[in-house]
Every structure is written in C-alpha cells, then in structure tokens.
Design an enzyme around this catalytic site. Structure first.
Site, PDB file in Angstrom:
ATOM      1  N   GLU A   9       9.432   1.423  11.110  1.00 26.61           N
ATOM      2  CA  GLU A   9      10.513   2.407  10.952  1.00 26.61           C
ATOM      3  C   GLU A   9       9.835   3.763  10.967  1.00 26.61           C
ATOM      4  O   GLU A   9       9.140   4.129  10.018  1.00 26.61           O
ATOM      5  CB  GLU A   9      11.291   2.156   9.659  1.00 26.61           C
ATOM      6  CG  GLU A   9      12.597   2.927   9.588  1.00 26.61           C
ATOM      7  CD  GLU A   9      12.462   4.258   8.873  1.00 26.61           C
ATOM      8  OE1 GLU A   9      12.346   5.286   9.588  1.00 26.61           O
ATOM      9  OE2 GLU A   9      12.453   4.280   7.636  1.00 26.61           O
ATOM     10  N   GLU A  41       9.579  16.383  15.152  1.00 27.76           N
ATOM     11  CA  GLU A  41      10.001  16.125  13.774  1.00 27.76           C
ATOM     12  C   GLU A  41       9.246  17.062  12.833  1.00 27.76           C
ATOM     13  O   GLU A  41       8.025  17.063  12.779  1.00 27.76           O
ATOM     14  CB  GLU A  41       9.708  14.666  13.395  1.00 27.76           C
ATOM     15  CG  GLU A  41      10.229  14.297  12.026  1.00 27.76           C
ATOM     16  CD  GLU A  41       9.995  12.843  11.675  1.00 27.76           C
ATOM     17  OE1 GLU A  41      10.915  12.197  11.159  1.00 27.76           O
ATOM     18  OE2 GLU A  41       8.864  12.352  11.913  1.00 27.76           O
ATOM     19  N   LYS A  58       0.863  -1.183   0.000  1.00 28.64           N
ATOM     20  CA  LYS A  58       0.000   0.000   0.000  1.00 28.64           C
ATOM     21  C   LYS A  58       0.897   1.229   0.000  1.00 28.64           C
ATOM     22  O   LYS A  58       1.428   1.640   1.026  1.00 28.64           O
ATOM     23  CB  LYS A  58      -0.900  -0.001   1.242  1.00 28.64           C
ATOM     24  CG  LYS A  58      -2.258   0.726   1.056  1.00 28.64           C
ATOM     25  CD  LYS A  58      -2.159   2.205   0.802  1.00 28.64           C
ATOM     26  CE  LYS A  58      -1.877   2.972   2.072  1.00 28.64           C
ATOM     27  NZ  LYS A  58      -1.850   4.473   1.813  1.00 28.64           N
ATOM     28  N   CYS A 118      13.441  10.938   7.625  1.00 31.03           N
ATOM     29  CA  CYS A 118      13.431  10.704   9.066  1.00 31.03           C
ATOM     30  C   CYS A 118      14.830  10.655   9.652  1.00 31.03           C
ATOM     31  O   CYS A 118      15.001  10.800  10.865  1.00 31.03           O
ATOM     32  CB  CYS A 118      12.675   9.422   9.387  1.00 31.03           C
ATOM     33  SG  CYS A 118      13.112   8.041   8.316  1.00 31.03           S
TER      34      CYS A 118
END
Length: 498
Positions: free
Chosen positions: A265, A396, A191, A299
């Site tokens: 992750e 973040e 997906k 990231c």
C-alpha cells in the site's frame, strides 16, 4: 491561520516511557548489538526516549521465534472460536488503555490526541472485532470434478508474515496488518517506522497479556532491519505500507530471496473532484479537511483539488476562509486542528515543495511558512491556478499543501485525474447520479468516495492501482491475502452419481 494558545511550548508533561526494548518471543530484550536510537517529540524537537535498534541479527531471532510459533506453537492450532475469543479480549484491552496509547502516538507522531483517542483507537478495536468474527468463517469449497474424483479446497494460513508499517498512522497501520494475519492463524514480526515506534511496542505488551504468542515487534531502521525482514528466507509473506520508492526496494528484496508474495500500500496523489451542482458551503470544508487532515500526512489525502469553473471563485474563497480559522499548534490542545509534521526531514521536504510551487508560478493563496517556534509546524498551504505539469501537482508531498485546479467538462477532468502514476483513492462530489457513476468507473483508483471522504470501514477493502500498490487492507480481501489455497483430490470408486 491561527496558532493554539500554547504558542511556544506544550505544558503537557511527558510520561515515563515503559517499553523501549525489542519484543521477541514474548519478552522485551535489548538488541544484540546493544545499540539504541532516539525517538524525537516533533512538538519541541526533544528526545522522548532511546529505543533499541534492531538489526539483521535481531530479525533472525524474531523470525526464528515466529517460525517456531507457527510450526509448533498453539496459535495456528487453536480452534477458531478460541482465536476469536482472544482477539476480542485484545480489542477490549486496547480500549482500556486508550489514554496511554493516544499519548504515545501524539508525542511520537504529532497526531491530534483527541483524534487518536476518540477515532483511531476505537476504529482499530472495531477492526480487531471484525476479524475476530471472521476466524470461524475461513473455509474452502467443494469442487464439481469432471470425472470420478472428489475435490475440495482448503484455505491455510500462509505462515510467518513480516509487517513493515509507516510513521503517519502507527496505531491503525499496526492493527490493519496484524488483525487479519492473526485471524488467519499466522505468526508475525512487525517492524514499525523508526520515527514513531512507541505504540507498536505497547501493543506487543498488550498482546502478551491476552496470551497472543504469535507476535514479535522489532524496532530499527528501514535499510537494516526492514531490509533484513524483507529478504529473510524464513518469512513467507511481506506487507508494507509506505512510499512507492521504498516499495520497489521491498519487492526486490522479497523477489531475490525466496520469492515471497508481497502486499504493498504505497503513495498517492489523490484527485478530489467537485462539480458545479454541489453545495459549496457543504463541500468546501470536506475538500479542505480531505487535503489537510493529519497535517496532510496521508497517502489518501485529496491533495489535487479539481473545481468546475462555474463555482471555482466561490469555492476558493471558502477555502481561504477556512484556512484563516485553522488552528496549528500543540496536538494535546483540544482546540488544535493539526500539529507538527512527524520528523525534521519530512518537515524540510514539505517546505521545499512549497518553494517549488512558488518558483513554478502557482499562486499562493494561504500559508506557505513554518511557524516561528520550536517544532515541525507548517501552516496549511493552498496554491491556486496550479497546472498539471507542476511538481506540486505531480508528486506526493505528504504535508498540509493543497493544489487547486479548474476544469470545464467531465471528459476533461477524468483525463486529468488519471494523469498520474498513482491510483490510491479519489473523491467525486456531485448531485448528478449519472456523473457520479461515470466518473467513479473511469478513475483508475482503488477507492472512490462519492459525496464523502475518508469513508473507511472494517468491511470496506482499501488499496491501490498502478504505483499505489496492490492487494488490499480491510474487508475479507484483507484476510484472504494471509491465506493459501490448497486443492485436494481423491478418487471415488463405484459412486452412484457424479
């Protein structure tokens, strides 16, 4: 900061998009509902194509196809050397179509065409080759049992895998998930992110050309298609790369269905630590690119830059010089250093964080603005004299925003670098081996890069600590997460030895 010469709009002509349907059981099909959604070009905010919108009913069909392929199909039953041969052909075919794939990721995700073509796609071909070479090296062990029993272990493919991949690196994340699962003998449903779905459909098409019948690729939205895949009772494992917040939801869905294992992750707020014994002219460009590469949509970007006080002023001046020559604009232009953020919501989120930084009292050194043009372009933004408790230092951002902080001692910077809920990666820049060893062993992160950054390799495992997730992509660890250990024991009668 500079703009590329095409200051208003790219002259690149959008090619006709070949694949916009769901890829289920080896065929491109419309969604059950017939619904579609728009995928937007972040360079100019125009519609590239309408893509089939998969939902729970479509996930059911895709998982059914994957289950049939695993339980009765050829892929898990192929001799390892045959899986290797097919995967190597897949890698070659990807390289043959490098131009088309690079165009898709550039249009769909605002990525640099040159980087996708010359770095990212060759990298994923290498990853496929790496795992192709591992297919005939999957084996268990013979056990030394304590009594008259012969024991051994088998490594078996875990079954049907659901992969949910992010929008920032659509090519690499697709292959990093799919390649080891294929090598293990699994079948799967992929997906892709709804913001950048095009290349995942193209990869599914290429996989079919080399007779990989283990792969389904289904486009749709996270809360519907992604949730249905995560909670599906006939999926044996889920892998997810994305935000920590969504990672919680994926894990909950997997736990409340069939307790399937999950590989995550997730986000990062990575420290990039610079000690005062380094060559500033050499390390400052590495620090800048480590934070701003791919528009900061990574990231592992080193968005928290810690500089030891002895070189702080000199280092900051070098960063400012780099920002002034950094070219933002059309990602098809070879002179461009970074293109637009992937989509409008992320664009607005990054700008809101920049405003937070200003309000909290961080000093804006460079950037801080969107470009005055169509598209989701943001200047490379550097804040200096940032405090650890500021929002831009803790959360973040996923954009071209760098927070710069000063430190005095090794002990201080270790404590401050670890003062985060994340633990994905870190950079340590020093010429002192003792400092490098101490800091690399003290930082609670899954990857430590010493005097380098973004040092990815097919053989090097990659993943996080804490809220950055668990399990690993790449390396043999990336393969083993798709294998189950089965122990087999049988009595031995009248053996002359034990």
């Amino acid at each position: 900061m500079m703009q590329s010469k095409d200051s208003q709009e790219s002259n690149f002509k959008i090619p006709k998009i070949k694949f916009t349907q769901l890829f289920i059981n080896g065929e491109f099909v419309d969604s059950v509902s017939g619904k579609t959604f728009e995928t937007i070009d972040p360079r100019n905010e125009e519609v590239i194509a309408r893509i089939a919108e998969g939902d729970k009913e479509d996930i059911d069909l895709a998982v059914k196809a994957a289950r049939e392929a695993f339980d009765h199909g050829p892929w898990p039953r192929l001799a390892p050397k045959e899986r290797r041969r097919i995967m190597l052909k897949f890698a070659d075919l990807i390289l043959e179509h490098v131009e088309e794939i690079a165009v898709l990721d550039t249009m769909d995700a605002g990525k640099l065409f040159s980087a996708v073509k010359t770095i990212e796609i060759p990298n994923v071909a290498d990853v496929l080759c790496y795992y192709a070479g591992a297919t005939d090296k999957i084996h268990g062990t013979t056990l030394k049992m304590s009594r008259e029993i012969q024991g051994y272990t088998l490594l078996e493919p875990i079954g049907v895998v659901g992969h949910i991949i992010p929008w920032n690196f659509p090519t690499q994340m697709f292959v990093y998930k799919v390649a080891p699962a294929l090598a293990a003998g699994c079948t799967m449903v992929v997906k892709p992110a709804e913001q950048s779905p095009l290349s995942a459909l193209y990869y599914a098409y290429l996989a079919k050309q080399v007779f990989i019948l283990a792969l389904n690729s289904l486009t749709g939205f996270g809360p519907t298609a992604g949730a249905a895949l995560s909670s599906h009772m006939d999926v044996d494992k889920i892998t997810f790369t994305g935000s920590t917040e969504v990672g919680h939801l994926v894990m909950q869905a997997a736990a409340t269905s069939n307790l399937k294992p999950v590989s995550l992750e997730l986000g990062g707020k990575c420290p990039f630590i610079v000690f005062d014994d380094v060559d500033v002219d050499k390390i400052a460009p590495l620090a800048f690119v480590g934070a701003i590469y791919n528009k900061g949509e990574g990231c592992v970007c080193g968005s928290r830059l810690f500089i030891q006080e002895g070189i702080y002023d000199k280092f900051v001046k070098k960063l400012e010089e780099m920002a002034k020559t950094w070219v933002v604009g059309d990602p098809f232009d070879p002179n461009t250093h970074h293109g637009p953020q992937v989509y409008k919501k992320q664009f607005e989120k990054v700008l809101s964080y920049i405003e937070h930084g200003k309000r909290e009292g961080a000093k804006l050194l460079t950037g801080g603005n969107a470009l005055d043009r169509k598209g989701y372009f943001i200047e490379p933004t550097i804040f200096i004299d940032v405090e650890d408790d500021m929002k831009i230092a803790k959360e973040e951002i996923f954009g071209p925003v760098l927070s710069v902080m000063k430190f005095k001692t090794v002990e201080e910077v270790i404590k401050r670098a670890n003062c985060t809920k994340y633990g994905l990666a870190a950079g340590v820049m020093t010429n002192d081996l003792n400092i490098a060893n101490t800091v690399s062993r003290s930082i609670r992160a899954g990857v430590i890069w010493i005097n380098c950054y973004f040092a990815f390799d097919p053989d090097c495992p990659y993943g996080g600590y804490k809220c950055s997730g668990f399990e690993r992509d790449l390396g043999m660890e990336g393969l083993h997460k798709f294998l189950q250990v089965k122990s087999v024991a049988t009595p031995i009668y009248n053996s002359p030895w034990l």
